[in-house]
Design a protein around this motif. Structure first.
Motif, short mmCIF file in Angstrom:
data_model
loop_
_atom_site.label_atom_id
_atom_site.label_comp_id
_atom_site.label_asym_id
_atom_site.label_seq_id
_atom_site.Cartn_x
_atom_site.Cartn_y
_atom_site.Cartn_z
N GLU A 22 0.84 -1.19 0.00
CA GLU A 22 0.00 0.00 0.00
C GLU A 22 0.87 1.24 0.00
OE1 GLU A 22 -3.87 1.86 2.24
OE2 GLU A 22 -2.43 0.77 3.44
N GLU A 23 0.49 2.20 -0.84
CA GLU A 23 1.22 3.47 -0.94
C GLU A 23 0.60 4.45 0.04
OE1 GLU A 23 2.77 6.47 -4.45
OE2 GLU A 23 1.19 5.02 -4.85
N ARG A 24 1.21 4.54 1.25
CA ARG A 24 0.65 5.38 2.32
C ARG A 24 1.10 6.83 2.19
NH1 ARG A 24 -2.67 7.45 5.24
NH2 ARG A 24 -0.99 8.62 6.16
N ASP A 25 2.04 7.07 1.30
CA ASP A 25 2.64 8.39 1.19
C ASP A 25 1.63 9.39 0.63
OD1 ASP A 25 4.63 10.24 1.37
OD2 ASP A 25 5.59 9.68 -0.51
N LEU A 26 1.15 10.27 1.47
CA LEU A 26 0.12 11.24 1.06
C LEU A 26 0.69 12.65 1.00
CD1 LEU A 26 -3.03 10.26 3.16
CD2 LEU A 26 -2.58 9.74 0.78
N THR A 27 0.00 13.49 0.23
CA THR A 27 0.25 14.92 0.25
C THR A 27 -1.01 15.60 0.76
OG1 THR A 27 1.81 14.87 -1.60
CG2 THR A 27 0.73 16.96 -1.14
N VAL A 28 -0.86 16.42 1.78
CA VAL A 28 -1.97 17.21 2.32
C VAL A 28 -1.71 18.67 1.98
CG1 VAL A 28 -3.13 18.00 4.43
CG2 VAL A 28 -2.45 15.60 4.20
N MET A 29 -2.64 19.27 1.23
CA MET A 29 -2.54 20.69 0.89
C MET A 29 -3.60 21.47 1.66
SD MET A 29 -0.07 21.65 -1.07
CE MET A 29 -0.67 23.30 -1.42
N LEU A 30 -3.19 22.60 2.20
CA LEU A 30 -4.09 23.50 2.91
C LEU A 30 -4.29 24.75 2.05
CD1 LEU A 30 -2.26 23.22 6.34
CD2 LEU A 30 -4.40 22.07 5.74
#
Length: 296
Positions: free
Chosen positions: A73-81
């Motif tokens: 599983e590719e858990r690497d996320l990007t969170v943009m605010l």
């Protein structure tokens, strides 16, 4: 260098959200945002009982025996605010303004993300792009981002949701979880809503709606001076006037309907926040609902 005053402010933000980051909601975040999917890791020999759909036929043909693709599983996320700093977010009749509430929310979301080793970025806007911080990992990066956001004085007062959406589309190429933090004033503008819908097709867009109770429920306070925070125009209005109260109620109802319609067009469930209240519980409820219903 970050001033001592800003460092104290960021430390207070971190303490305020520590309960969220260390508590059960961190698990809710992990369940709600599971990653972009799966990624290939390696090939291995085929064993009886393996799923034949995962056979790598190119390697199998080259090696003369069956080989399997393995994934994780590719858990690497990007969170943009994406944070609206327009004049209307400076309004507040409790212990904080909508803009201060936005900073509290961003601190909670960013610290949750960094705890899970996700990248965090920021776009702050008015009628222009005021501040852009590319997404990166690490607590040092997040603390710097929060320091910039909490100490920033925007140059503009108006709102341009379309420009913000267009900038995000140009700068954030890969799918991200996009928390769009705004009171969504002017969201009925066709360009603005069109831009948000385009962003929602690429990213997982979560509208975070900032509200103050007095925007929906005006007390009878007699003659009151009102000023438009984006244009600066001011006037004295008799809040006890039945005509004013009717017009106010109609405007409040229209504003809420506009936000509801926008969220529906984005196929997104909003997180609603109120000045004077912690963003933690609304965020927890959102994570629970999202984990329960799955990603769409």
């Amino acid at each position: 260098m970050i001033s001592k005053e800003i460092l104290k402010k960021i430390k207070r933000l971190e303490l305020k959200t520590s309960r969220l980051v260390e508590g059960a909601v961190a698990g809710g975040y992990l369940s709600a945002f599971k990653g972009r999917g799966i990624e290939f890791t390696e090939v291995r020999e085929y064993f009886e009982g393996d799923d034949v759909r995962a056979i790598d036929w190119n390697v199998t043909a080259r090696m003369g025996q069956a080989y399997m693709k393995t994934f994780m599983e590719e858990r690497d996320l990007t969170v943009m605010l994406a944070v609206d700093l327009s004049g209307s977010t400076g309004f507040g009749t409790t212990t904080q303004t909508k803009r201060e509430l936005a900073v509290d929310f961003c601190a909670a979301a960013a610290l949750l993300a960094v705890k899970n080793n996700d990248r965090v970025g920021l776009l702050a806007y008015t009628d222009k792009v005021e501040l852009f911080v590319p997404p990166r990992k690490g607590k040092r990066h997040v603390m710097r981002l929060l320091a910039d956001l909490s100490s920033f004085t925007p140059a503009g007062k108006g709102t341009n949701h379309h420009l913000a959406a267009a900038t995000l589309m140009k700068t954030v190429k890969h799918r991200a979880t996009l928390f769009w933090v705004s009171d969504f004033a002017g969201a009925e503008d066709s360009d603005g809503s069109k831009g948000m819908r385009a962003a929602a097709k690429r990213h997982e867009l979560v509208p975070v709606v900032l509200r103050d109770r007095r925007e929906l429920d005006m007390p009878d306070a007699g003659l009151v001076r009102f000023a438009d925070p984006e244009t600066g125009e001011a006037a004295y209005i008799d809040t006890s006037s039945s005509a004013f109260r009717k017009a106010f109620d109609e405007h409040a109802e229209k504003s809420e309907s506009t936000v509801t319609a926008l969220c529906k067009s984005l196929h997104a469930e909003p997180v609603r926040l109120w000045t004077g209240s912690s963003p933690i519980m609304p965020l927890m409820r959102y994570f629970r609902r999202k984990a329960r219903h799955g990603r769409h």
